[in-house]
Design a protein around this motif. Structure first.
Motif, short mmCIF file in Angstrom:
data_model
loop_
_atom_site.label_atom_id
_atom_site.label_comp_id
_atom_site.label_asym_id
_atom_site.label_seq_id
_atom_site.Cartn_x
_atom_site.Cartn_y
_atom_site.Cartn_z
N VAL A 161 49.91 -1.97 -0.33
CA VAL A 161 50.14 -3.43 -0.37
C VAL A 161 48.81 -4.10 -0.68
CG1 VAL A 161 50.81 -5.46 0.95
CG2 VAL A 161 52.05 -3.30 1.23
N CYS A 162 48.83 -5.00 -1.63
CA CYS A 162 47.56 -5.62 -2.02
C CYS A 162 47.79 -7.04 -2.51
CB CYS A 162 46.89 -4.79 -3.11
SG CYS A 162 45.22 -5.38 -3.49
N THR A 163 46.91 -7.91 -2.11
CA THR A 163 47.02 -9.31 -2.53
C THR A 163 46.33 -9.56 -3.86
OG1 THR A 163 45.05 -9.83 -1.28
CG2 THR A 163 47.15 -10.16 -0.17
N TYR A 164 45.56 -8.59 -4.31
CA TYR A 164 44.85 -8.78 -5.58
C TYR A 164 45.74 -8.38 -6.75
CZ TYR A 164 40.57 -9.77 -3.07
OH TYR A 164 39.62 -10.36 -2.26
N LYS A 165 45.34 -8.82 -7.91
CA LYS A 165 46.16 -8.58 -9.10
C LYS A 165 45.31 -7.96 -10.21
CE LYS A 165 49.63 -12.11 -8.19
NZ LYS A 165 49.26 -12.20 -6.76
N CYS A 166 44.72 -6.84 -9.91
CA CYS A 166 43.92 -6.16 -10.93
C CYS A 166 44.85 -5.69 -12.06
CB CYS A 166 43.17 -4.99 -10.32
SG CYS A 166 42.11 -5.49 -8.95
N SER A 167 44.50 -6.05 -13.27
CA SER A 167 45.43 -5.82 -14.38
C SER A 167 45.57 -4.34 -14.71
CB SER A 167 44.96 -6.59 -15.62
OG SER A 167 43.71 -6.10 -16.05
N PHE A 168 44.65 -3.52 -14.24
CA PHE A 168 44.73 -2.09 -14.56
C PHE A 168 45.47 -1.30 -13.50
CE2 PHE A 168 40.99 -2.81 -11.99
CZ PHE A 168 41.10 -1.82 -11.03
N CYS A 169 45.78 -1.92 -12.37
CA CYS A 169 46.18 -1.18 -11.18
C CYS A 169 47.70 -1.00 -11.11
CB CYS A 169 45.68 -1.89 -9.93
SG CYS A 169 46.13 -1.03 -8.41
N ALA A 170 48.13 0.25 -11.13
CA ALA A 170 49.55 0.54 -10.96
C ALA A 170 49.86 0.92 -9.52
CB ALA A 170 49.94 1.69 -11.89
N PHE A 171 48.85 0.93 -8.68
CA PHE A 171 49.01 1.38 -7.30
C PHE A 171 49.48 0.25 -6.40
CE2 PHE A 171 46.77 1.75 -3.15
CZ PHE A 171 47.46 2.84 -2.64
N SER A 172 48.92 -0.93 -6.61
CA SER A 172 49.18 -2.01 -5.65
C SER A 172 50.56 -2.61 -5.83
CB SER A 172 48.14 -3.12 -5.83
OG SER A 172 48.41 -3.84 -7.00
N LYS A 173 51.06 -3.16 -4.71
CA LYS A 173 52.37 -3.81 -4.73
C LYS A 173 52.32 -5.03 -3.84
CE LYS A 173 54.54 0.60 -5.24
NZ LYS A 173 54.50 0.48 -6.66
N GLY A 211 42.52 1.76 0.34
CA GLY A 211 43.87 1.23 0.16
C GLY A 211 43.81 -0.14 -0.48
N GLY A 212 44.99 -0.72 -0.59
CA GLY A 212 45.06 -2.09 -1.08
C GLY A 212 44.56 -3.07 -0.04
N ILE A 213 44.44 -4.32 -0.45
CA ILE A 213 43.98 -5.35 0.48
C ILE A 213 45.24 -6.02 1.06
CG2 ILE A 213 42.53 -7.38 0.80
CD1 ILE A 213 41.03 -4.83 -0.07
N HIS A 214 45.71 -5.43 2.14
CA HIS A 214 46.93 -5.93 2.80
C HIS A 214 46.63 -7.31 3.39
CE1 HIS A 214 50.33 -6.17 5.50
NE2 HIS A 214 50.79 -4.98 5.10
N PRO A 218 33.58 -1.52 -1.59
CA PRO A 218 32.88 -2.79 -1.34
C PRO A 218 33.85 -3.97 -1.22
CG PRO A 218 31.66 -1.49 -2.90
CD PRO A 218 32.94 -0.75 -2.65
N LEU A 219 34.99 -3.90 -1.90
CA LEU A 219 35.97 -4.98 -1.78
C LEU A 219 36.55 -5.02 -0.37
CD1 LEU A 219 37.69 -7.22 -3.11
CD2 LEU A 219 39.37 -5.43 -3.66
N GLU A 220 36.84 -3.87 0.17
CA GLU A 220 37.39 -3.82 1.54
C GLU A 220 36.34 -4.27 2.56
OE1 GLU A 220 38.62 0.17 0.55
OE2 GLU A 220 40.56 -0.21 1.49
N ASP A 269 40.33 -11.81 -9.95
CA ASP A 269 40.24 -12.37 -8.60
C ASP A 269 39.47 -11.46 -7.65
OD1 ASP A 269 42.18 -10.42 -8.70
OD2 ASP A 269 43.64 -11.50 -7.47
N LYS A 270 38.91 -10.42 -8.17
CA LYS A 270 38.17 -9.48 -7.33
C LYS A 270 36.71 -9.95 -7.20
CE LYS A 270 38.89 -4.51 -7.11
NZ LYS A 270 39.38 -3.40 -7.93
N ILE A 271 35.97 -9.27 -6.34
CA ILE A 271 34.55 -9.62 -6.22
C ILE A 271 33.85 -9.41 -7.56
CG2 ILE A 271 34.36 -9.19 -3.75
CD1 ILE A 271 33.32 -6.39 -4.38
S1 SF4 Z 1 42.19 -4.49 -5.21
FE1 SF4 Z 1 42.54 -2.31 -5.49
S2 SF4 Z 1 44.63 -1.94 -4.82
FE2 SF4 Z 1 44.38 -4.15 -5.08
S3 SF4 Z 1 45.13 -4.52 -7.13
FE3 SF4 Z 1 42.92 -4.22 -7.29
S4 SF4 Z 1 42.62 -2.06 -7.68
FE4 SF4 Z 1 44.73 -2.30 -7.00
#
Ligand code: SF4
Length: 1093
Positions: free
Chosen positions: A754-766, A804-807, A836-838, A884-886
């Motif tokens: 679970v992640c609040t970010y929207k990285c355009s490359f990421c297929a992992f987060s939801k 993990g994602g940024i829940h 570093p994001l976490e 929207d990431k650092i």
């Molecule tokens: S912060 Fe990490 S988990 Fe969240 S969308 Fe970006 S790459 Fe994916």
């Protein structure tokens, strides 16, 4: 002094240049020009007489309501030239619902809405600036041009475009004196290639790995030949341009070839339409000499060879931001001054729009049965002079091309035999290279040069050999050049949507001319233009169709430098055997299932692969037919994938317009780019360049740090340079790390997706409830974290790696509890966790500084941090990948804080998605080196604090959202991956001494290959991995120590287990790691139940 070129309908020419030339001043036509001189500027703004003629013709040809109404008072009033014309016609047409008239009116309005035309230079101005070249010795000019070329962006690369030539129609309304391409209608023979024919040949090209479908045709044949108009109407098309648009669209969709369209003089609206289905377009200016238009001249009776018309089209292409090819024809009655003038006109337009991607300097070759059959061909010297003039005028970075099949044979070297003829050609090729060209244009393994049918294209190996003899490396390219791919400087830029640009222009016209005109009454081009602004789009390519757009097709085909990728291999997917590679066609289309199939490598074989595996049925079908001798008139069965448009012409009993090419043994050549970045199996320079040699010696002999631009240069290495870079990196690795290859026995725990970010490359987060892609959203309960950690320890692991994602519910306390859970389960385990994001998220949520929060994590048991979330430390790239990431500065700040509190980190680079590789990668490596230098300045060199290793992470594209949207490449090529590891070793020495090959990304066998390019570490055995597998990778579940060590030994190196910080693991843990205890099933929780709080 300058003037504006006028509307084509007035046939007005640049008067001042005319008066500068020693030409008859009293010809009636010249007097007529002068009479119109005062009107020229004004006339350029009015719709042309030809426009009205076309409207009338269209109406007359089609018996509909418009026919009876075109002579209404309103339309009659519109006939005189004037500002009301377009509006009256359009209004009338809209009222009548006549599509053809509407299109013509819209086109005219668009032209009338154009910006102020570019002043073209007069001859005196041109001669004043460039006339010195007329009298300069050719040797001096060549020397100057070659140095210019070599100092520009081309360096040692000479390109060509592997293509198929598709003569859509050979009817033309012009009658050029040198042309055999244009043919009159022939009884019982079609005027146009059918879509079946087009697609069959294009599919042959795709199966053979070509990148370009060159659509060449005569100018507006329907204006001269009723047969053409009739055939178009039968097929359901209102004009040749409409048919070309449909053909290009079908080629792109069915075969993946990238259309390059040469459709003659056309309007800006047509150029914009064709931009949506083509990678580039072109129109040869040929010459601005008006002499050629007179009786006896090469362009007599050729309305479309009017220089003003052609310049007008080329300028319209600039406004439409079409990557455009133009050039001059040397030796058709033009003088050197004329050539300078023509080049200067193109230069002026290019200065304004920057859209001219290449200049073709083509020499006239006399052809039998033409009006100019006995006209003397220009000697090589004239061609060389024109090439040098173009290079000197346009500077180092322009792409300047001379067709290699037309090179004049110098009598001294010429001969009648094939061998001596080739030798003579190679003399000419060498001279052209010495004169400053950097491109050979399109050559085809499939089709002949229909414009010069008696001049076959050379075999690729001959061309490569001649290029290598000049110290250059031959590389395949796309029809659109690298500089137009939107990658330079970082990434495709947000841009107004092309439809919106068109709509805005037409809306502006409507507003100016008819306030209150409802948009609903406007043509379809306007009504359809509802796309939002700000969509990611490169200025030069159309991305509006997402994965089906021409922009996406281009990105699928290129490497990081914008050249043809021509390799089947992609990160994350197991290697395929050669037969599979051959059968997959040229490129890949994204499959929603993630099971996309790729291949840009190709091989033309007399034992063609089975077609069924191809993602494009036509390409597969072609690979079968390619080895078959086909009868000229044979039309293949329409494949199921062909379109409804094709059905309309299936009923015809006429013969095709052209022969389907026969496959000729001996003319087979194969194009594939091998791991060294050069053409596989083709001659190349054997020695590395002096510059690369010098840089490598500096590092190896003196430990000289490589600077950013030097790293970029090394990251562009190919052929012998590539070999030298890899060898130097391997030598440095041997000196620094010896022959052992380390790895850590560890377990990955991805505790939530679970992640609040929207990285355009990421297929992992939801999002918290999203279940698309791979499985549902989840969290891993603390108890399960503890269980997995204990299990890993029991299986010999010394590390758990947790990210993990940024829940949204997570705070800094959550991460502290995660560490505590792991340490409670296995107190001696090393917890390597939190990007570093976490850390940023945790610290911010608790209102702590990074240092204070990291100290708390360390007290809880955190041992070190993964240097992930770096992606590419280049804010331009990050603005596309993870807006929207650092940002870069924050990432560096967090990692620097970790080092200051005594926590080591790794470092990473995720590469090969949207960025232009070498520039951004070099920048990233320098930032990492500086970061480590700061850590060493604080704690001392060799203290063990700071960055432990560098881990290049190739982008895995298959299920990445940015790729699925058609806005990313297919990850880095194998060449780029190997090179990046090697250059990283050289760049980071002696500050970061461990370079890791990620078997999760590239697979175990390719990771072993990386060991010979500077790597000394294979990462972890992993046990479980979710992030890369979510992106579609096949690797990542576990590489047990036994298998790991087999791979390392097979690479001739000695394996060694290590701890996270490169120490020796406890003996008992190592012993446990060779056991084969199976993993217990994983336990997950829904994101809102029983999870982490
Ligand atoms: S912060 Fe990490 S988990 Fe969240 S969308 Fe970006 S790459 Fe994916």
């Amino acid at each position: 002094m300058a003037m504006y070129y006028p509307s084509a309908s007035f046939t007005c020419q640049p008067v001042s240049p005319l008066t500068q030339l020693p030409k008859p001043a009293n010809l009636p036509r010249v007097r007529e020009h002068r009479a119109f001189n005062s009107k020229c500027h004004q006339a350029a703004w009015y719709p042309s007489r030809a426009h009205h003629v076309r409207i009338r013709a269209a109406a007359a040809a089609e018996p509909c309501a418009a026919r009876t109404h075109t002579n209404t008072p309103a339309t009659k009033a519109a006939k005189p030239f004037g500002r009301l014309c377009g509006l009256s016609c359009r209004t009338n047409a809209v009222a009548l619902g006549h599509a053809t008239v509407r299109r013509a009116c819209t086109s005219a309005m668009y032209t009338a809405n154009a910006e102020q035309p570019t002043p073209i230079p007069v001859m005196a101005e041109v001669l004043d600036q460039y006339g010195w070249m007329l009298g300069s010795p050719l040797e001096e000019l060549m020397s100057r041009a070659a140095v210019l070329r070599d100092n520009g962006q081309h360096g040692a690369i000479v390109s060509f475009s592997p293509k198929v030539f598709l003569p859509i129609t050979r009817l033309c309304r012009d009658m050029c004196g040198y042309c055999t391409f244009a043919q009159p209608p022939r009884p019982a023979r079609r005027a146009f290639m059918t879509l079946e024919e087009i697609l069959q040949i294009a599919a042959q090209g795709a199966a053979a790995g070509c990148s370009e479908a060159l659509l060449t045709l005569g100018d507006k044949p329907e204006d001269r030949w009723p047969e053409a108009a009739s055939e178009l109407m039968d097929m359901g098309f209102g004009s040749t341009i409409e048919y070309v648009e449909a053909a290009a669209k079908a080629i792109l969709r069915e075969t993946g070839l990238l259309p390059h369209i040469n459709a003659g003089v056309m309007s800006e609206l047509d150029l914009r339409k064709l931009k949506k289905v083509s990678a580039s377009q072109g129109l040869m200016l040929e010459s601005t000499s008006l002499e050629l238009m007179h009786s006896g001249g090469a362009h007599h009776n050729c309305p479309d060879k009017d220089p003003a018309s052609r310049l007008k089209t080329i300028e319209a292409a600039g406004r439409a931001a079409v990557p455009y090819t133009s050039g001059i024809l040397v030796g058709i009655g033009d003088t050197r001054s004329d050539r300078l003038h023509a080049l200067a006109c193109l230069h002026r337009l290019n200065e304004r729009y920057g859209h001219i991607q290449e200049l073709i300097i083509q020499n006239f070759r006399a052809k039998p049965a033409t009006a100019m059959a006995t006209w003397p061909e220009p000697p090589l010297e004239e061609l060389l002079w024109a090439v040098t003039a173009a290079r000197i005028m346009f500077g180092p970075n322009m792409n300047i091309q001379a067709p290699p099949n037309l090179t004049p044979l110098e009598s001294a070297a010429g001969g009648s035999s094939g061998a001596s003829s080739l030798a003579a050609l190679q003399v000419g090729w060498r001279a052209l290279l010495d004169a400053g060209i950097n491109d050979w244009g399109g050559i085809s393994p499939i089709t002949r040069d229909f414009v010069n049918p008696d001049k076959p294209w050379p075999h690729l190996s001959s061309l490569a050999a001649a290029t290598a003899a000049a110290g250059k490396l031959l590389l395949p390219r796309l029809p659109v050049y690298p500089a137009f791919l939107g990658l330079r400087g970082g990434a495709p830029q947000p841009n107004r949507h092309p439809d919106e640009e068109t709509a805005a222009a037409v809306r502006g016209e409507l507003a100016a001319r008819a306030p209150g005109t409802p948009l609903a009454a406007a043509p379809a081009e306007v009504a359809a233009a509802g796309n939002p602004l700000g969509q990611l789009s490169c200025r030069w390519l159309d991305f509006s169709g997402g994965q089906d757009s021409v922009g996406a097709a281009v990105l699928r085909s290129i490497d990081s430098e914008g050249f043809l990728r021509a390799s089947a291999w992609v990160a994350g997917r197991p290697d395929v055997d050669e037969q599979e590679v051959l059968s997959q066609g040229q490129q890949e289309r994204a499959q929603p299932s993630g099971v996309s199939i790729i291949s840009t490598a190709f091989s033309v074989s007399h034992t063609p692969p089975p077609p069924a595996a191809s993602p494009w049925p036509l390409a597969a079908a072609a690979s079968m037919t390619i080895a078959t001798t086909m009868e000229e008139a044979a039309i293949p069965t329409t494949p199921a994938a062909t379109t409804a448009e094709m059905g309309s012409m299936a009923a015809t009993a006429q013969r095709g317009s052209m022969p389907i090419p026969r496959w000729r043994e001996g003319r087979v050549w194969r194009v594939a780019v091998s791991v060294d970045g050069a053409l596989e199996g083709m001659p190349r320079p054997t020695d590395p360049s002096p510059r690369v040699t010098s840089l490598l010696e500096g590092v190896l002999a003196r430990g000289r740090p490589l600077q950013r631009d030097e790293l970029e240069l090394l990251l562009r290495s190919r052929g012998a340079d590539y070999d030298a870079v890899c060898a130097a990196a391997d030598e440095l690795r041997r000196r620094t790390c010896g022959d052992t290859v380390s790895y850590v026995v560890n377990r990955n725990i991805n505790y939530t997706n679970v992640c609040t970010y929207k990285c355009s490359f990421c297929a992992f987060s939801k999002g918290r409830t999203a279940e698309e892609l791979r499985g549902p959203a989840y969290v891993v309960p603390y108890e399960e974290i503890a269980r997995r950690t204990a299990e890993a320890w029991d299986r010999g692991a010394t590390e758990v790696c947790m990210q993990g994602g940024i829940h949204p519910n997570f705070t800094g306390d959550t991460y502290l509890r995660i560490v505590s859970a792991a340490k409670a389960a296995a107190p001696a385990v090393h917890v390597h966790a939190f990007s570093p994001l976490e850390v940023h998220h945790g610290a911010t949520s608790l209102g702590l500084t990074y240092e204070r929060y990291l100290e708390r994590l360390a007290v809880a048991g955190l041992g070190s941090l993964p240097g992930t979330a770096a992606e590419v430390l280049h804010d331009h790239v990050r603005s596309v990948l993870c807006p929207d990431k650092i940002d870069t500065a924050t990432w560096l700040k967090v990692v620097g804080a970790a080092h200051r509190v005594g926590l080591c980190t790794t470092s990473t680079l995720m590469f090969g998605s949207v960025e232009e590789g070498p520039a951004a990668w070099a920048s990233h490596l320098v930032l990492l080196r500086e970061l480590q230098q700061q850590a060493e300045a604080t704690a001392g060199h060799g203290s063990g604090v700071g960055i432990t290793e560098f881990v290049p992470l190739p982008f895995v594209h298959m299920e990445s959202p940015v790729y699925i949207k058609g806005q990313a490449r297919r990850g880095p090529s194998l060449h780029e991956i190997v090179l990046l590891h090697a250059v990283a070793r050289l760049a980071l020495h002696p500050h970061v001494n461990n370079v890791q090959a990620s078997w999760v990304k590239v697979g175990p066998s390719r990771a072993a290959q990386l060991l010979a390019a500077g790597c000394n570490d294979m990462g972890g055995s992993i046990m479980n991995e979710s992030i890369t597998r979510a992106a579609g990778a096949a690797h990542g579940q576990e590489l047990p120590p036994v298998r790991m060590e087999e791979i390392i030994r097979a690479a001739g190196r000695q394996p060694r287990q290590r701890t996270t910080l490169y120490g020796m693991p406890p003996v008992e843990q190592t012993a446990r790691s060779y056991g084969t205890v199976p993993l217990q099933p994983l336990v997950f929780a829904a994101p809102t139940v029983g999870g982490l709080r």
